[in-house]
Design a protein around this motif. Structure first.
Motif, short mmCIF file in Angstrom:
data_model
loop_
_atom_site.label_atom_id
_atom_site.label_comp_id
_atom_site.label_asym_id
_atom_site.label_seq_id
_atom_site.Cartn_x
_atom_site.Cartn_y
_atom_site.Cartn_z
N ALA A 28 0.81 -1.22 0.00
CA ALA A 28 0.00 0.00 0.00
C ALA A 28 0.85 1.27 0.00
O ALA A 28 1.84 1.38 0.71
CB ALA A 28 -0.94 0.02 1.20
N ILE A 29 0.40 2.22 -0.83
CA ILE A 29 1.00 3.56 -0.90
C ILE A 29 -0.16 4.54 -0.75
O ILE A 29 -1.21 4.37 -1.36
CB ILE A 29 1.68 3.79 -2.26
CG1 ILE A 29 2.74 2.73 -2.54
CG2 ILE A 29 2.26 5.20 -2.34
CD1 ILE A 29 3.17 2.66 -3.99
N TRP A 30 0.03 5.55 0.08
CA TRP A 30 -0.98 6.60 0.25
C TRP A 30 -0.40 7.89 -0.28
O TRP A 30 0.72 8.28 0.08
CB TRP A 30 -1.33 6.76 1.73
CG TRP A 30 -2.15 5.63 2.26
CD1 TRP A 30 -1.69 4.45 2.80
CD2 TRP A 30 -3.57 5.56 2.30
NE1 TRP A 30 -2.75 3.67 3.16
CE2 TRP A 30 -3.91 4.31 2.87
CE3 TRP A 30 -4.58 6.42 1.89
CZ2 TRP A 30 -5.23 3.92 3.06
CZ3 TRP A 30 -5.90 6.04 2.08
CH2 TRP A 30 -6.21 4.79 2.66
N VAL A 31 -1.16 8.57 -1.12
CA VAL A 31 -0.75 9.87 -1.65
C VAL A 31 -1.74 10.91 -1.13
O VAL A 31 -2.95 10.73 -1.23
CB VAL A 31 -0.72 9.88 -3.20
CG1 VAL A 31 -0.32 11.26 -3.72
CG2 VAL A 31 0.22 8.80 -3.71
N THR A 32 -1.21 11.98 -0.56
CA THR A 32 -2.01 13.08 -0.06
C THR A 32 -1.75 14.28 -0.97
O THR A 32 -0.60 14.65 -1.18
CB THR A 32 -1.61 13.44 1.39
OG1 THR A 32 -1.68 12.26 2.19
CG2 THR A 32 -2.51 14.52 1.95
N GLU A 33 -2.82 14.85 -1.50
CA GLU A 33 -2.69 16.00 -2.39
C GLU A 33 -3.64 17.11 -1.95
O GLU A 33 -4.76 16.83 -1.55
CB GLU A 33 -3.09 15.63 -3.83
CG GLU A 33 -2.25 14.58 -4.47
CD GLU A 33 -2.71 14.29 -5.88
OE1 GLU A 33 -2.76 15.25 -6.70
OE2 GLU A 33 -3.02 13.13 -6.17
N VAL A 34 -3.17 18.36 -2.03
CA VAL A 34 -4.03 19.52 -1.83
C VAL A 34 -3.74 20.50 -2.96
O VAL A 34 -2.58 20.83 -3.24
CB VAL A 34 -3.79 20.20 -0.46
CG1 VAL A 34 -4.62 21.48 -0.35
CG2 VAL A 34 -4.12 19.25 0.68
#
Length: 131
Positions: free
Chosen positions: A51-57
């Protein structure tokens, strides 16, 4: 204008997580040139080996959509696709916190959150001095 954000869980095919992380981190260089991207973080899970989590704003949903039309982004997606087993995403609307500069005063949060969620007093408090 409201910000736009996403939490994206990318599940890599077995044994491909590190290669996929490298591709996602290469995308960070392109994000640096996009002023509309305010936050782009690639995270790995300690409990899910693929699993990889990407956070974008982003400063707007339109800016995020436009980023997908950049040639660098298209090339990265094409390289990443064979390594991906699945993708789940949740869109979010950031309203405050550490790490992002917010362009409105705290009181304007009352427009997006109920007072008990902002930490602001619900009603003015009058305190009297006792003699």
């Amino acid at each position: 204008m409201s910000r736009f954000g996403m939490y994206v869980k990318v599940t890599a095919k077995p044994g491909e997580r590190d290669a996929l992380v490298e591709i996602l981190l290469e995308g960070e260089a392109a994000m640096q040139a996009m002023e509309e991207c305010e936050l782009y973080i690639v995270n790995v899970s300690d409990t899910e080996s693929d699993a990889i989590w990407v956070t974008e704003v982003w400063n707007s949903p339109e800016a995020h959509r436009a980023s997908l039309d950049h040639e660098d982004t298209k090339a990265s997606i094409a390289r990443a696709m064979p390594l991906i087993a699945g993708v789940e995403s949740t869109t979010i609307r950031p309203v405050g916190g550490k790490g992002l500069r917010f362009r409105y005063p705290l009181r304007s949060l009352e427009k997006v959150l109920p007072p008990h969620k902002t930490g602001l007093p619900c009603k003015p408090t009058i305190r009297s001095k006792r003699s």
